[in-house]
Scaffold this motif. Structure first.
Motif, PDB file in Angstrom:
ATOM      1  N   THR A  30       0.834  -1.205   0.000  1.00 56.59           N
ATOM      2  CA  THR A  30       0.000   0.000   0.000  1.00 56.59           C
ATOM      3  C   THR A  30       0.871   1.258   0.000  1.00 56.59           C
ATOM      4  OG1 THR A  30      -1.703  -1.165   1.265  1.00 56.59           O
ATOM      5  CG2 THR A  30      -1.850   1.234   1.190  1.00 56.59           C
ATOM      6  N   TYR A  31       0.461   2.241  -0.801  1.00 55.73           N
ATOM      7  CA  TYR A  31       1.121   3.552  -0.845  1.00 55.73           C
ATOM      8  C   TYR A  31       0.049   4.628  -0.942  1.00 55.73           C
ATOM      9  CZ  TYR A  31       5.514   1.114  -1.852  1.00 55.73           C
ATOM     10  OH  TYR A  31       6.615   0.299  -1.782  1.00 55.73           O
ATOM     11  N   ASP A  32       0.442   5.848  -0.672  1.00 51.96           N
ATOM     12  CA  ASP A  32      -0.471   6.967  -0.946  1.00 51.96           C
ATOM     13  C   ASP A  32      -0.594   7.192  -2.451  1.00 51.96           C
ATOM     14  OD1 ASP A  32      -0.928   7.582   1.768  1.00 51.96           O
ATOM     15  OD2 ASP A  32       0.936   8.734   1.854  1.00 51.96           O
ATOM     16  N   ALA A  33       0.542   7.079  -3.142  1.00 50.61           N
ATOM     17  CA  ALA A  33       0.565   7.349  -4.585  1.00 50.61           C
ATOM     18  C   ALA A  33       1.499   6.373  -5.286  1.00 50.61           C
ATOM     19  CB  ALA A  33       1.011   8.785  -4.855  1.00 50.61           C
ATOM     20  N   ILE A  34       1.067   5.920  -6.450  1.00 49.68           N
ATOM     21  CA  ILE A  34       1.880   5.071  -7.311  1.00 49.68           C
ATOM     22  C   ILE A  34       2.110   5.821  -8.613  1.00 49.68           C
ATOM     23  CG2 ILE A  34       1.947   2.940  -8.675  1.00 49.68           C
ATOM     24  CD1 ILE A  34       0.181   1.652  -6.517  1.00 49.68           C
ATOM     25  N   VAL A  35       3.349   5.826  -9.083  1.00 46.01           N
ATOM     26  CA  VAL A  35       3.690   6.408 -10.378  1.00 46.01           C
ATOM     27  C   VAL A  35       4.065   5.269 -11.315  1.00 46.01           C
ATOM     28  CG1 VAL A  35       5.190   7.967 -11.660  1.00 46.01           C
ATOM     29  CG2 VAL A  35       4.479   8.559  -9.332  1.00 46.01           C
ATOM     30  N   ILE A  36       3.358   5.163 -12.423  1.00 44.92           N
ATOM     31  CA  ILE A  36       3.643   4.131 -13.421  1.00 44.92           C
ATOM     32  C   ILE A  36       4.638   4.696 -14.419  1.00 44.92           C
ATOM     33  CG2 ILE A  36       2.680   2.657 -15.218  1.00 44.92           C
ATOM     34  CD1 ILE A  36      -0.029   2.869 -13.821  1.00 44.92           C
ATOM     35  N   GLY A  37       5.840   4.156 -14.419  1.00 44.11           N
ATOM     36  CA  GLY A  37       6.863   4.590 -15.375  1.00 44.11           C
ATOM     37  C   GLY A  37       7.918   5.466 -14.737  1.00 44.11           C
ATOM     38  N   GLY A  38       9.168   5.067 -14.873  1.00 44.51           N
ATOM     39  CA  GLY A  38      10.280   5.805 -14.283  1.00 44.51           C
ATOM     40  C   GLY A  38      10.992   6.706 -15.265  1.00 44.51           C
ATOM     41  N   GLY A  39      10.253   7.269 -16.228  1.00 43.45           N
ATOM     42  CA  GLY A  39      10.830   8.304 -17.083  1.00 43.45           C
ATOM     43  C   GLY A  39      11.009   9.585 -16.299  1.00 43.45           C
ATOM     44  N   HIS A  40      11.603  10.606 -16.935  1.00 45.36           N
ATOM     45  CA  HIS A  40      11.945  11.813 -16.167  1.00 45.36           C
ATOM     46  C   HIS A  40      10.709  12.486 -15.594  1.00 45.36           C
ATOM     47  CE1 HIS A  40      10.928  13.913 -19.919  1.00 45.36           C
ATOM     48  NE2 HIS A  40      10.874  15.032 -19.227  1.00 45.36           N
ATOM     49  N   CYS A  57       5.661   5.376  -4.508  1.00 46.97           N
ATOM     50  CA  CYS A  57       6.566   4.445  -5.193  1.00 46.97           C
ATOM     51  C   CYS A  57       6.453   4.632  -6.696  1.00 46.97           C
ATOM     52  CB  CYS A  57       6.289   2.995  -4.811  1.00 46.97           C
ATOM     53  SG  CYS A  57       4.944   2.204  -5.694  1.00 46.97           S
ATOM     54  N   VAL A  58       7.560   4.379  -7.388  1.00 42.97           N
ATOM     55  CA  VAL A  58       7.629   4.423  -8.848  1.00 42.97           C
ATOM     56  C   VAL A  58       7.851   3.003  -9.340  1.00 42.97           C
ATOM     57  CG1 VAL A  58       8.858   5.318 -10.861  1.00 42.97           C
ATOM     58  CG2 VAL A  58       8.612   6.742  -8.811  1.00 42.97           C
ATOM     59  N   LEU A  59       7.064   2.590 -10.323  1.00 42.69           N
ATOM     60  CA  LEU A  59       7.162   1.249 -10.892  1.00 42.69           C
ATOM     61  C   LEU A  59       7.598   1.353 -12.349  1.00 42.69           C
ATOM     62  CD1 LEU A  59       3.814  -0.147  -9.456  1.00 42.69           C
ATOM     63  CD2 LEU A  59       6.112  -0.452  -8.505  1.00 42.69           C
ATOM     64  N   GLU A  60       8.820   0.937 -12.634  1.00 42.10           N
ATOM     65  CA  GLU A  60       9.379   1.000 -13.983  1.00 42.10           C
ATOM     66  C   GLU A  60       9.447  -0.411 -14.561  1.00 42.10           C
ATOM     67  OE1 GLU A  60      10.934   1.388 -17.514  1.00 42.10           O
ATOM     68  OE2 GLU A  60      10.291   3.146 -16.357  1.00 42.10           O
ATOM     69  N   ARG A  61       8.943  -0.587 -15.776  1.00 40.29           N
ATOM     70  CA  ARG A  61       8.892  -1.928 -16.363  1.00 40.29           C
ATOM     71  C   ARG A  61      10.248  -2.416 -16.847  1.00 40.29           C
ATOM     72  NH1 ARG A  61       8.929  -2.171 -21.932  1.00 40.29           N
ATOM     73  NH2 ARG A  61       8.753  -0.176 -23.016  1.00 40.29           N
ATOM     74  N   ARG A  62      11.136  -1.490 -17.234  1.00 40.20           N
ATOM     75  CA  ARG A  62      12.453  -1.886 -17.732  1.00 40.20           C
ATOM     76  C   ARG A  62      13.418  -2.150 -16.569  1.00 40.20           C
ATOM     77  NH1 ARG A  62      15.638   1.325 -21.598  1.00 40.20           N
ATOM     78  NH2 ARG A  62      16.379  -0.712 -22.293  1.00 40.20           N
ATOM     79  N   HIS A  63      14.611  -2.586 -16.933  1.00 44.91           N
ATOM     80  CA  HIS A  63      15.642  -2.887 -15.940  1.00 44.91           C
ATOM     81  C   HIS A  63      16.381  -1.632 -15.500  1.00 44.91           C
ATOM     82  CE1 HIS A  63      17.563  -2.701 -19.851  1.00 44.91           C
ATOM     83  NE2 HIS A  63      18.703  -2.425 -19.236  1.00 44.91           N
ATOM     84  N   VAL A  64      16.056  -0.499 -16.090  1.00 42.47           N
ATOM     85  CA  VAL A  64      16.793   0.736 -15.836  1.00 42.47           C
ATOM     86  C   VAL A  64      15.800   1.898 -15.831  1.00 42.47           C
ATOM     87  CG1 VAL A  64      17.310   0.940 -18.303  1.00 42.47           C
ATOM     88  CG2 VAL A  64      18.695   2.204 -16.673  1.00 42.47           C
ATOM     89  N   ILE A  65      15.993   2.849 -14.937  1.00 43.49           N
ATOM     90  CA  ILE A  65      15.108   4.012 -14.889  1.00 43.49           C
ATOM     91  C   ILE A  65      15.514   5.037 -15.936  1.00 43.49           C
ATOM     92  CG2 ILE A  65      14.588   3.717 -12.433  1.00 43.49           C
ATOM     93  CD1 ILE A  65      16.502   6.158 -11.953  1.00 43.49           C
ATOM     94  N   GLY A  66      14.584   5.967 -16.187  1.00 44.59           N
ATOM     95  CA  GLY A  66      14.897   7.074 -17.088  1.00 44.59           C
ATOM     96  C   GLY A  66      13.974   7.183 -18.280  1.00 44.59           C
ATOM     97  N   GLY A  67      13.256   6.092 -18.617  1.00 45.41           N
ATOM     98  CA  GLY A  67      12.421   6.152 -19.812  1.00 45.41           C
ATOM     99  C   GLY A  67      13.277   6.429 -21.026  1.00 45.41           C
TER     100      GLY A  67
END
Length: 580
Positions: A30-40, A57-67
């Protein structure tokens, strides 16, 4: 790791070393806010939300952040800014609020900024080039090679653009006027009052423009070629400027509305220097890392390899979290999607959640892209006929600039577009080359260099075939042959390359249609029409679900404003709902 040969060279197409960023803590339920995608934009939204006191929390589908703002070591020793590649548009307020330089961001400002070698039809032409930068006297000298009248007109032209951009800048830092709110006669006065700062900003914009208002309207609606023809007579200057009007856009300079993208690319600044562009030390992924470091300093959690399968939505159309591809459910009060509107609405939501009208409107968003990005590792600097290397292995000033090839005339740009409009890649592609290792020694091994080529026009779908590996290499060979005309010996210097067509940009980075802006930057998809007129305020028909990507105002490029403005909209929503 895959290898293939190119006339004796070993080409490394896939790498095993990438800049990776993961959080040390466990993913909670559980979080207050979820961000889908770790792009800038997603990272910026997370930083602002966490800084305000939410648990994010930020959830990035790739192995590396940044989009798309990512650094990857595709070829051993060479670190590519694999998609986006230069920085200017990031809003000054974000640097300040998130203290990015304190979190590791280092920049190398480029000067000169533009270099156009002229291949020409005779020996005299082959020795000429056009280099532009911050030195007004040197700009005048350079332009005077082609037209003394243009050298004088260029000063007035830059002043005109600067006046428009300075008036426009405040609109980039506030959400758009929300037309449905003002058209709704039953909307509470409090709701309209909340949108008043946007109305006020728009009024002030008109007042500041003053006598320049007609010129701004012209930039919004006219072909770039028409505007440039009215100012200048020399083709090398007009074509060099026109490349900014069409970069990343499936447009010719002859098309109405192409001039706005020209404005979009001169809106930025670096360290207070208007219109400056910079290389990020360590590549664009280092920018994303600095934003992530800022977000983590406030307590945000950032996870890679966490692809989201769908959104959790109640029968009353309220968001309650996300479901990962692993099947794990994560609950939250709000969700911000850094994905495109197409991915968010059509892929992450059940069709029953949205009306048919909205579904059809989302399907009609223009994601057309003409782009193929080619990242190249080379063993030596390109040596241009127009300006031969005189410093040995040391870069010359023009190596630090954006190098425009096949752009001597606006007609060349138009012809390149016409090829793609007929379903084939350009016979003479527009090539925008950058060499970040000319200023940043951290991205290449000693003696080597990173060459990045942003090329167009290449249709997302070819008329006569698919984008097979063979077809991709055929196109890259065409590009390299053209580079060789300007800089003989380039092909023999190639160590390896990474070719990203539109379908690759969509598959790897989630850029729908391969469009780098999350949707065309056309008049019908700007300001309160971005991404759709009903939802230009970052909200969606699902209560608690927000869009925070470049598909929202003010649009594409590494600007960060969509992420910041979406976070502010979400905080305003939570305050109204008394969740915080």
């Amino acid at each position: 790791m895959l290898r293939s040969s190119l006339k004796g060279n070993t080409l490394w197409h896939v790498g095993s070393k990438q800049l990776k960023s993961t959080a040390g803590n466990e993913l909670k339920s559980t979080y207050d806010a979820i961000v889908i995608g770790g792009g800038h934009n997603g990272l910026i939204a997370a930083a602002y939300l966490q800084k305000s006191g939410l648990n994010v929390c930020v959830l990035e589908r790739r192995h590396v952040i940044g989009g798309a703002a990512v650094t990857e070591e595709i070829i051993p020793g060479f670190k590519f800014s694999r998609a986006s590649y230069v920085l200017s548009l990031l809003r000054p307020q974000i640097y300040k609020d998130l203290e990015l330089k304190n979190h590791g961001l280092k920049l190398h400002i480029r000067d000169p900024s533009s270099y156009t070698p002229i291949s020409g039809r005779n020996d005299r032409d082959k020795q000429r080039s056009l280099t532009l930068g911050r030195d007004a006297a040197e700009n005048a000298r350079q332009i005077s090679q082609f037209s003394p009248a243009d050298a004088k007109a260029y000063v007035d032209y830059e002043h005109r653009l600067d006046s428009i951009v300075q008036a426009l800048n405040p609109l980039l830092d506030v959400e758009p006027v929300h037309i449905p709110t003002w058209m709704d006669g039953d909307a509470p006065l409090k709701t309209k009052w909340a949108n008043w700062p946007s109305v006020k900003a728009l009024i002030n914009f008109g007042r500041t423009l003053g006598k320049d208002l007609p010129y701004f309207y012209e930039f919004l609606t006219a072909p770039a070629a028409k505007i440039l023809h009215s100012w200048f007579e020399s083709e090398p200057l007009k074509a060099s400027l026109a490349t900014d009007a069409v970069i990343g856009a499936m447009l010719s300079p002859e098309h109405s509305g192409s001039a706005y993208v020209l404005l979009h690319h001169v809106m930025g600044e670096i360290d207070g220097i208007k219109g400056a562009w910079a290389y990020v030390e360590g590549g664009m992924g280092a920018l994303s890392a600095s934003i992530a470091n800022s977000a983590r300093s406030y307590g945000a959690q950032i996870f890679t390899d966490k692809p989201v399968q769908s959104l959790l939505v109640t029968p009353g159309k309220e968001v309650r979290g996300v479901v990962l591809q692993s099947g794990q459910e994560i609950r939250s009060k709000i969700v911000l999607s850094n994905a495109t509107a197409k991915v968010t609405f059509l892929d992450l939501l059940e069709k029953e959640v949205l009306s048919n009208d909205l579904l059809n409107s989302v399907k009609s968003i223009d994601y057309t892209s003409p782009v193929t990005k080619i990242n190249v590792a080379v063993s030596r600097l390109p040596d241009f006929i127009a300006d031969p290397n005189r410093n040995g292995e040391r870069p010359m000033p023009h190596h630090c600039a954006t190098i425009h090839l096949n752009t001597e005339t606006t007609e060349m740009l138009h012809e390149a577009y016409l090829d793609a409009a007929n379903g084939r890649y350009s016979r003479k592609p527009i090539i925008e080359m950058t060499i970040p290792s000319s200023l940043d020694s951290t991205v290449a091994p000693p003696g080597g260099h990173v060459v990045q080529m942003f090329t167009q026009y290449t249709p997302f779908k070819l008329a006569d075939s698919e984008w097979t590996e063979e077809k991709k290499n055929e196109y890259a060979d065409r590009v390299f042959d053209d580079v060789e005309r300007y800089a003989p010996g380039f092909k023999s210097s190639v160590v390896g390359r990474d070719i990203l067509t539109g379908p690759d940009l969509e598959r790897i980075f989630g850029l729908t249609g391969g469009n780098i802006f999350h949707g065309a930057m056309s008049l019908d998809q700007l300001y309160f029409f971005r991404p759709l007129p009903w939802y230009s305020n970052y909200q969606t028909p699902v209560t608690g679900l927000f869009l925070c990507g470049s598909g929202t105002h003010p649009g594409g490029g590494v600007m960060g404003a969509p992420g910041r403005l979406a976070a502010l909209a979400a905080l305003k929503f939570l305050k109204k709902k008394k969740y915080t």
